[in-house]
Design an enzyme around this catalytic site. Structure first.
Site, short mmCIF file in Angstrom:
data_model
loop_
_atom_site.label_atom_id
_atom_site.label_comp_id
_atom_site.label_asym_id
_atom_site.label_seq_id
_atom_site.Cartn_x
_atom_site.Cartn_y
_atom_site.Cartn_z
N GLU A 168 17.58 63.27 -15.18
CA GLU A 168 17.26 63.73 -13.81
C GLU A 168 16.07 62.84 -13.37
O GLU A 168 15.21 62.72 -14.19
CB GLU A 168 17.30 65.23 -13.79
N ASP A 169 15.93 62.80 -12.03
CA ASP A 169 14.82 62.10 -11.40
C ASP A 169 13.62 62.82 -11.60
O ASP A 169 12.56 62.40 -12.08
CB ASP A 169 15.12 61.58 -10.04
N ASP A 221 11.81 70.39 -10.49
CA ASP A 221 10.54 71.00 -9.46
C ASP A 221 10.85 72.31 -9.72
O ASP A 221 10.20 72.70 -10.60
CB ASP A 221 10.93 70.37 -8.18
N PHE A 231 4.97 65.22 -2.72
CA PHE A 231 6.43 64.91 -2.38
C PHE A 231 6.65 63.38 -2.71
O PHE A 231 5.94 62.31 -2.01
CB PHE A 231 6.78 65.12 -1.16
N ARG A 265 14.67 54.80 -1.98
CA ARG A 265 15.13 54.79 -3.23
C ARG A 265 14.93 53.68 -3.85
O ARG A 265 14.98 53.55 -5.24
CB ARG A 265 16.64 55.09 -3.21
P1 5GP Z 1 14.92 71.79 -8.69
O1 5GP Z 1 14.10 71.65 -9.94
O2 5GP Z 1 13.81 72.51 -7.74
O3 5GP Z 1 16.26 72.34 -8.59
O4 5GP Z 1 15.43 70.38 -7.86
C1 5GP Z 1 15.23 69.05 -8.26
C2 5GP Z 1 15.67 68.37 -7.12
O5 5GP Z 1 14.93 68.58 -6.06
C3 5GP Z 1 15.56 66.98 -7.51
O6 5GP Z 1 16.51 66.43 -8.24
C4 5GP Z 1 15.29 66.17 -6.33
O7 5GP Z 1 16.38 66.10 -5.54
C5 5GP Z 1 14.45 67.13 -5.26
N1 5GP Z 1 12.85 66.93 -5.38
C6 5GP Z 1 12.21 67.79 -5.72
N2 5GP Z 1 11.06 67.42 -5.71
C7 5GP Z 1 11.15 66.21 -5.09
C8 5GP Z 1 10.02 65.08 -4.74
O8 5GP Z 1 8.95 65.37 -4.73
N3 5GP Z 1 10.51 64.08 -4.05
C9 5GP Z 1 12.06 63.85 -3.73
N4 5GP Z 1 12.33 62.69 -3.39
N5 5GP Z 1 13.03 64.87 -4.37
C10 5GP Z 1 12.62 66.01 -4.83
#
Ligand code: 5GP
Length: 180
Positions: A99-100, A103, A152, A165
């Protein structure tokens, strides 16, 4: 790269070095075995492409899933909708989810639980970026590129409104861009 809109957090060179370290660790942990590497689209596609090409001595199978979380763009509800499921079965396989960024952790908890329910032998999580200050559960990635404060970020696969991206650095998006 538009340097009015972003501030570089990790350069292309720093990222390459860190990805190589993660790959070395994964190669050791799964040495000689089989591993299904599951990328979460779209954000993970660049990280996954770099990572799998650095992993050595493991028999890799690659697959992808695309998910979106219900709720507003800034606040995820924890319910996840599968937009594209994997093509392969995970039953009896060791799976590494790539995963990228993690959060709140809600997306990865959902995916991990789903894979275990489907019969995966093991599920480990590899996130390039981790924002632990926003976590809503106890999920911790098994492999993390960088732990970052609550900014962010964009680039290296991560977008804002489908832009950035393609940037090869991880960048902090200036708040005026999304507040305007
Ligand atoms: P979570 O862990 O809240 O369920 O979600 C993770 C997803 O939220 C990531 O895959 C991404 O798509 C989005 N996300 C969370 N923080 C960021 C950020 O700082 N930048 C971007 N571009 N996406 C984020």
């Amino acid at each position: 790269m538009n340097l009015n809109e972003v501030e570089i957090l990790y350069t292309k060179e720093q990222i390459a070095a860190r990805v190589a370290e993660l790959a070395r660790q994964i190669s050791e942990d799964y040495a000689g075995g089989d591993l299904l590497v599951l990328g979460i689209l779209k954000g993970a596609f660049i990280f996954m492409a770099d990572l799998v090409r650095e992993i050595e001595g493991v028999n890799l199978q690659l697959d992808f899933m695309s998910v979106s979380s219900y709720g507003t763009s800034s606040e995820s509800s924890g319910e996840v909708r599968i937009l594209k499921d994997l093509d392969s079965s995970v039953e009896g396989k060791h799976v590494l989810v790539v995963e990228d960024i993690i959060d709140t952790g809600l997306t990865l908890r959902y995916i991990r639980d789903l894979l275990l329910k489907r019969g995966a032998l093991s599920v480990k999580l590899c996130c390039f970026l981790d924002k632990p200050s926003r976590r809503k559960n106890s999920i911790t990635p098994d492999y993390t590129g960088y732990t970052i404060p609550d900014h962010f970020v964009v680039g290296y696969g991560l977008d804002y409104a489908e832009r950035y991206r393609d940037y090869s650095a991880v960048c902090i998006l200036q708040p005026w861009v999304y507040e305007k």
